[in-house]
Write a protein that holds these residues in place. Structure first.
Motif, PDB file in Angstrom:
ATOM      1  N   ILE A   1       0.831  -1.206   0.000  1.00 47.37           N
ATOM      2  CA  ILE A   1       0.000   0.000   0.000  1.00 47.37           C
ATOM      3  C   ILE A   1       0.863   1.252   0.000  1.00 47.37           C
ATOM      4  N   GLY A   2       1.803   1.323   0.962  1.00 44.32           N
ATOM      5  CA  GLY A   2       2.597   2.542   1.098  1.00 44.32           C
ATOM      6  C   GLY A   2       3.572   2.755  -0.034  1.00 44.32           C
ATOM      7  N   PHE A   3       4.215   1.687  -0.478  1.00 46.44           N
ATOM      8  CA  PHE A   3       5.300   1.803  -1.456  1.00 46.44           C
ATOM      9  C   PHE A   3       4.787   1.706  -2.890  1.00 46.44           C
TER      10      PHE A   3
ATOM     11  N   VAL B   1       8.150   7.681   4.541  1.00 45.91           N
ATOM     12  CA  VAL B   1       9.364   7.034   4.051  1.00 45.91           C
ATOM     13  C   VAL B   1       9.110   6.372   2.695  1.00 45.91           C
ATOM     14  N   ALA B   2       7.979   5.681   2.573  1.00 43.75           N
ATOM     15  CA  ALA B   2       7.650   5.019   1.307  1.00 43.75           C
ATOM     16  C   ALA B   2       7.485   6.030   0.180  1.00 43.75           C
ATOM     17  N   ASN B   3       6.972   7.206   0.502  1.00 49.15           N
ATOM     18  CA  ASN B   3       6.717   8.228  -0.510  1.00 49.15           C
ATOM     19  C   ASN B   3       7.999   8.805  -1.102  1.00 49.15           C
ATOM     20  N   ALA B   4       9.131   8.598  -0.433  1.00 49.65           N
ATOM     21  CA  ALA B   4      10.382   9.182  -0.935  1.00 49.65           C
ATOM     22  C   ALA B   4      10.776   8.613  -2.292  1.00 49.65           C
ATOM     23  N   ALA B   5      10.526   7.329  -2.509  1.00 48.24           N
ATOM     24  CA  ALA B   5      11.005   6.680  -3.734  1.00 48.24           C
ATOM     25  C   ALA B   5      10.421   7.265  -5.013  1.00 48.24           C
TER      26      ALA B   5
ATOM     27  N   VAL C   1      16.290   0.217  -1.630  1.00 44.36           N
ATOM     28  CA  VAL C   1      16.536   0.232  -0.186  1.00 44.36           C
ATOM     29  C   VAL C   1      15.260   0.447   0.620  1.00 44.36           C
ATOM     30  N   VAL C   2      14.357   1.295   0.112  1.00 44.41           N
ATOM     31  CA  VAL C   2      13.200   1.724   0.903  1.00 44.41           C
ATOM     32  C   VAL C   2      12.352   0.575   1.434  1.00 44.41           C
ATOM     33  N   PRO C   3      12.008  -0.468   0.672  1.00 48.76           N
ATOM     34  CA  PRO C   3      11.190  -1.542   1.242  1.00 48.76           C
ATOM     35  C   PRO C   3      11.826  -2.208   2.462  1.00 48.76           C
ATOM     36  N   PHE C   4      13.160  -2.326   2.465  1.00 47.84           N
ATOM     37  CA  PHE C   4      13.841  -2.905   3.632  1.00 47.84           C
ATOM     38  C   PHE C   4      13.731  -1.969   4.836  1.00 47.84           C
TER      39      PHE C   4
END
Length: 528
Positions: A112-114, A153-157, A196-199
């Protein structure tokens, strides 16, 4: 001011004031924003030689931008969410996402977030994904702070290519560089971030246990998302980079879940499984029609934005909509305020909301999912009242940002960083990070610093396109520290007054990721 260091110190004072008032003295976000705006105005007039009338006009333009399009977009996004809740369809949506993620909130955080949130960022941007995703994560049982933090954090990608890659297009245009060249370099940088973000999301959700148990899903989503960004930025239309990346990651994630099942501790099980829909049925009783109507508003958003931004067969719809934009020259300042009343994301979301009211009212399954036009429209007013303090905060902070930009306070900070010479590529992403932290917009950050990045690159012997790309990539990591973004996330996760807690938690992830981006850009500049 004569001294560059003193000018930069004065320029950063409003930001320091805001964070001291918000995080140190625990003021409400609105009062902290108003206090820092007053400091910014005083400094603009007394130290940066800005006429008082001009400073107030800059403040007014910033507030106007905060209202339209930013707050307008959030109002529409929250209305759509409230419609699904009021109709009872959001209960079904919770069950749908619970089943998709096999009932594991850590997996759902990534999906959902990523992936899904990235698709919303690709098509809408400007706060809408934050409002929608944080509310969705909160609804499946995440604690408010965790829902807000995962969302930020997920929104950064996807931010660099958000709203059909407007940040990349803006930066390239101002630096007078080919947009495709800048987009390709951004793709090399943010694809690493996407990996990196999902980790990082696993760590946020469940620490090292979460990383051990669900790292396969993080790997699948990170590789597919980052790979999609790299390929689309280099070999397809760069405007579609996030759309391609998100669709690839969603498809890969759902396919992986057909052959892999996470080990889910009780404290990470989605609460949606225990919820009841209006008919009292369990998650097993979900029918295709109910699933379709639960997903309808969000599928509609994707479809309508895709048409509005991409359809050029026969009729160039994006151009037709853009032709209705009204350009307003701001008094005395000479700057332009764009009133994109029809082409902007807010109006498109409002259209989606009206269609949602009509469809959900018509398909009420004999009153089990009762909505109706009167109740549906009442949700709009209820959302306005509930989030009014957040809206005032956003407007105040945007006013501060415009005062700092117009008076030269932000430019003074950037000029000091640019004076570092050959070491500048190492800290180049910091400028983009700072710009977005102030404005909550990667587009605004590029508008402020892209030309400075290109000019400094020529002075220190670096590739101008690389440093404009670095500004864009750094900007993606500043958004999670923007007070406006924190206010949106706090409101969506029903965490009133929690902005300081969100920012205090987000900084622990923003700074390490920024350090990694700085190192990546420096290595790129050294190899190049």
């Amino acid at each position: 001011m004569d001294s560059l260091a003193l000018a930069a110190l004065a320029g950063v004072t409003p930001l320091v004031t805001f964070f001291v008032l918000l995080m140190g003295l625990k003021w409400k976000a609105l009062w902290a924003a108003l206090g820092s705006a007053v400091v910014g105005l005083i400094l603009a007039v007394t130290l940066f030689d800005t006429p008082a009338m001009n400073a107030f006009l800059a403040l007014a333009q910033g507030v106007s931008f905060g209202i339209f399009p930013v707050i307008y977009i959030i109002i529409a996004a929250v209305w759509i969410y409230d419609l699904t809740v009021a109709s009872g369809r959001f209960d079904d949506l919770r069950l749908v996402f619970s089943k998709i993620g096999r009932g594991d909130m850590r997996v759902q955080a990534m999906l959902i977030g990523f992936a899904f949130g990235g698709l919303l960022e690709a098509l809408a941007g400007f706060g809408a994904p934050i409002a929608i995703v944080a509310a969705m994560l909160y609804s499946i049982g995440m604690k408010p702070l965790k829902a807000a933090l995962v969302t930020l954090v997920a929104n950064a990608a996807p931010v660099a290519y958000g709203a059909m890659a407007i940040p990349v297009t803006t930066g390239a245009a101002l630096a007078q560089l080919p947009a495709e060249e800048v987009a390709g370099l951004v793709g090399k940088q943010v694809s690493v971030l996407a990996l990196v973000v999902p980790f990082v999301l696993c760590l946020i959700m469940d620490g090292w246990r979460g990383l051990r148990q669900v790292w396969p899903m993080a790997l699948v989503l990170g590789v597919s998302f980052g790979g999609g960004q790299y390929l689309a930025a280099h070999y397809f239309a760069y405007e579609l980079t996030d759309v391609v990346a998100c669709l690839l990651s969603l498809a890969a994630g759902l396919a992986w879940l057909r052959v892999w099942r996470p080990v889910t501790p009780p404290d990470q099980a989605s609460q949606a499984d225990s919820g009841q829909n209006p008919q009292g049925a369990s998650a097993r009783a979900l029918t295709p029609a109910r699933i379709g109507l639960a997903l309808f508003p969000y599928v509609l958003i994707v479809a309508v934005f895709a048409v509005a931004k991409l359809w050029r067969i026969g009729v160039d719809i994006p151009a037709a909509l853009a032709s209705t934009d009204v350009l307003i020259t701001w008094p005395r300042l000479g700057t332009t305020f764009t009133l994109n009343w029809l082409s902007g994301p807010g109006t498109i979301l409002m259209l989606c909301a009206l269609i949602t009211v009509a469809v959900l009212s018509a398909c009420d399954e004999g009153g089990a999912y009762r909505l109706g036009w009167r109740r549906g429209c009442a949700q709009l007013g209820g959302g306005l009242v509930r989030m009014r303090m957040s809206y005032f905060t956003i407007a105040a902070v945007m006013g501060l940002a415009y005062v700092m930009n117009f008076s030269g306070q932000t430019a003074a900070i950037g000029a000091l960083l640019a004076a570092t010479g050959a070491a500048f590529p190492l800290i180049s992403p910091v400028l983009g990070w700072l710009g977005t932290a102030v404005t909550a917009s990667a587009t605004s950050s590029n508008a402020l610093f892209a030309q400075m990045q290109a000019t400094t690159a020529a002075q220190v012997g670096a590739d101008p396109a690389l440093l404009v790309a670095a500004n864009t990539s750094g900007a993606t990591l500043g958004k999670m520290l923007a007070p406006q973004t924190a206010a949106i996330a706090a409101a969506a996760a029903q965490m009133e007054g929690g902005e300081s807690r969100i920012l205090g938690s987000a900084v622990r992830y923003s700074l390490p990721l920024l350090a990694g981006m700085c190192l990546l850009v420096f290595l790129q500049s050294s190899v190049g």
